[in-house]
Design an enzyme around this catalytic site. Sequence first.
Site, PDB file in Angstrom:
ATOM      1  N   GLY A 540       0.648  -1.323  -0.097  1.00 25.30           N
ATOM      2  CA  GLY A 540       0.048   0.105  -0.138  1.00 25.30           C
ATOM      3  C   GLY A 540       0.943   1.167   0.171  1.00 25.30           C
ATOM      4  N   ASP A 653      10.842  -9.126   1.367  1.00 31.10           N
ATOM      5  CA  ASP A 653      10.935  -8.037   0.386  1.00 31.10           C
ATOM      6  C   ASP A 653      12.091  -6.825   1.073  1.00 31.10           C
ATOM      7  OD1 ASP A 653      10.147  -6.487  -1.743  1.00 31.10           O
ATOM      8  OD2 ASP A 653       8.455  -5.906  -1.012  1.00 31.10           O
TER       9      ASP A 653
END
Length: 845
Positions: A540, A653
């Site tokens: 997001g 990540d």
Amino acid sequence: MCVHCGRSNRPLDLIDLRELQDYQAMENLPLMFVLTKILLFFCSSAIADDSISQFQSLSKGKTLVSEEGTFELGFFGLGNAGDRYLGIWYKSIPVKTVVWVANRANPVKGNSSLLRINSKGNLELVNHNGVVAWSANSRKKVQNPIAQLLNSGNLVVRDEGDQDPEHYLWQSFDYPSDTLLPGMKLGWDLKTGFERRVSAWKNWDDPSPGDFSWGISLDGFPQVVMWKGSKEFYRGGHWNGLGFSGAPELKANPVFEFKFVSNEDEVYYTYSLRNKSMISRIVINQTISTRQRYIWIGEAQTWRLYASVPRDNCDSYNLCGPNGNCVIGDSPVCQCLRGFKPRSPGNWDMMDWTQGCFLTEEWNCEKWRKHGFVKFSGLKAPDTSHSWFNESMSVNECRDKCLENCSCKAYANSDVRGGGSGCLMWFDDLKDIREFSGGGRDLYVRTTISESDVKEKHRLKVMAIILIVSSALTIILVLYKVGKTVKIFKAFETGKNLMVENNGEDKKEDLDLPLFDLSAIVKATDGFSINNKLGEGGFGAVYMGTLADGQEIAVKRLSQSSGQGFNEFKNEVILIAKLQHRNLVKLLGCCIEGEEKMLVYEYMPNKSLDSFIYGRAKAKVLDWPKRFNIICGIARGLLYLHQDSRLRIVHRDLKASNVLLDLEFKPKISDFGMARTFGGDQNEGNTKRVVGTYGYMAPEYAIYGLFSVKSDVFSFGILMLEIVSGKKNRGFSHSNNSINLIGHAWKFWKESRPLELIDSCMENSSVLSDALRCIHISLLCVQQYPEDRPSMSTVVVMLSSHNPLPQPKEPAFLMEKEFFFAADSTTKNQFSSTNDISVTMIEPR
Ligand SMILES: *[C@@H]1O[C@H](CO)[C@@H](O)[C@H](O)[C@H]1NC(C)=O
Ligand SMILES: *[C@@H]1O[C@H](CO)[C@@H](O)[C@H](O)[C@H]1NC(C)=O
Ligand SMILES: *[C@@H]1O[C@H](CO)[C@@H](O)[C@H](O)[C@H]1NC(C)=O
């Protein structure tokens, strides 16, 4: 006319003396004819332009160039007085770097001085007034002596027909100036007693020998030393089979090889370059009192510092005096060795350590004789100039021999290879000791406290600790029991159930994580205004905001596809909020209302790492020390996630944009635990949903969805390469088929030129040996098979120590295309993003 000569850079400055006489005799002949004759002579000349023979000379403005065009010999000027010197410099690089000077202390004047070789084979530098300013005497007379400049930078005198180095009549490598070139020997020819020592220029414009020099001392056990005048200035120490005891930075590396030879005939140090097309030199500089190794970086057209000594205060010779130990990072840096005390406590406290330390009890040989030794580890071995050695004794024989002799102060292995061998004994005060954090070897020092004493004391200490701990535990247990009993009584009294009360306590803990009102967040971020948007992550968008109380926050507004319920999500976030480490971004709270899920973090004013390392403009802000701290910080943060935290989180990540920088450029990993809270349908080690970023994903993860701490290690390796090189792994090169950053790094590594990978922005701040170590560790991290990659705890140790590293195997994903291919082949998916945005790929079931 001369086009067919074949030698393009033949200096027309070489004038054959016989030819010149001819020329003068034929003065009245038509000019054209003479010129033709001269030019024809040059064309047919058998003498190469890298040498002069007996009938030739070299004068001002003319030079010799070595065969492959690497070095050039000629005259050059320095200073204002018109002083001229004969020297050798690199021909192949644009920055004039003189590596050798013939007439260091005797400059010549004017334009008419020249270099010639006389009939005895002696080189002579003749001044304008005919006086010989410098000469080099050949060992013996030969038929056709020539002087030749070799590709190594060595100027040799030899018989024209004899190329054997053993038969050179003279060579400049025997008379170094301030520079040690590859192939030069530093040290002694024991048969003739001839010493080769490097000595600094007095000043940048005065090449005469200064009083700063570097060589090998033969007193006691041979060791490398830098002197200022006749005093030791820095001691590299003795050769321990792998390197010098005081120079842990000199270790196996992909750029150069080095060796130390010590036998009946010679004692010397030398090095050679692994890739002969590299250019490297070691130079000592009196102005800054250092010895530096430089490497020429072709791409940046500049010399880069590889390593430099002395490194720190503790490298100053004998700073802490006899029996003192220098510990960098301690304050003050000097300490007495265990079992010793300051000789002059007053001076010692005033930081005058020159008098050093002595035994805490007076030495009484009869009394202490059999007492034994205290073992010290990780030390630079003391000055060996008053030592005795025997390279065939074992360490036990060494110990016995030292025990027998009352004046033996300490012993150690002379060779540390293969568990250690040889015997080195000290009979004088132990001088110039320091401690190393990585590297350094064992030293056994005779003191009045013995090993058995120490062991006994240690045993007592351990027992005391056990005693204290166990009694403390008993007390706690008793108190706890009493408390519980009281509670039970209370429970009975109030009629409440104990369980209920415990649950109540858990609830209180829950509230440690603030829940923010949506309205407060909306206000803080100005209604998620585009002006406040900091970036877009895999889960997001992130917005900057200011709370009503003035606190700055970063809000991550999660995209709405998680499918997690309110409680699941909250519990997950609460767990993650408990992770606290100075290299992780601090989670301040969260906000859950309706479909909205938001995480509120502390705000990092320097934003993320990617904005610094890839852009030219800001890259200069991050010099090498800052970058190295960032690398170490990320490593520690990741180690905490993998191992030290309760949750054992795989980040999945890790990338430059997920590393935030605080005001002092300390790194903080963000988005940790996100995969956990937001990844949904994962099970241990295998996931249907691959979350990650192209260019950072390990092969087993990108292809099979297998993740583990080792896939994070892979991403860390990429990130570290990016930090060192200032380049992105993905999009590294523009043409479609070409290799990416890993491929590039691997190619350079194999060709022994990994230094070309280092970001040119760090020119002045990087010490190449450290940056090189980082590249080495990176390559270990990006190896194809997870089991070959080191764990983060190993990486942290590797970063801080100087121990040798294993050779990396070929990494995965050398080609840019492979990434896409790997992703494509298993996922008929919806990835469309080609930039650095994290992607989520859902495998079809
Ligand atoms: C010594 O180092 C200084 C500072 O880097 C430099 O300016 C100077 O030219 C060097 N001296 C020599 C002789 O190269
Ligand atoms: C102790 O060793 C020193 C140095 O090797 C030697 O000079 C001395 O004679 C030895 N003393 C004894 C008692 O062996
Ligand atoms: C040495 O480096 C050059 C480029 O500088 C490269 O072309 C060559 O392949 C390397 N040699 C070896 C033996 O790796």
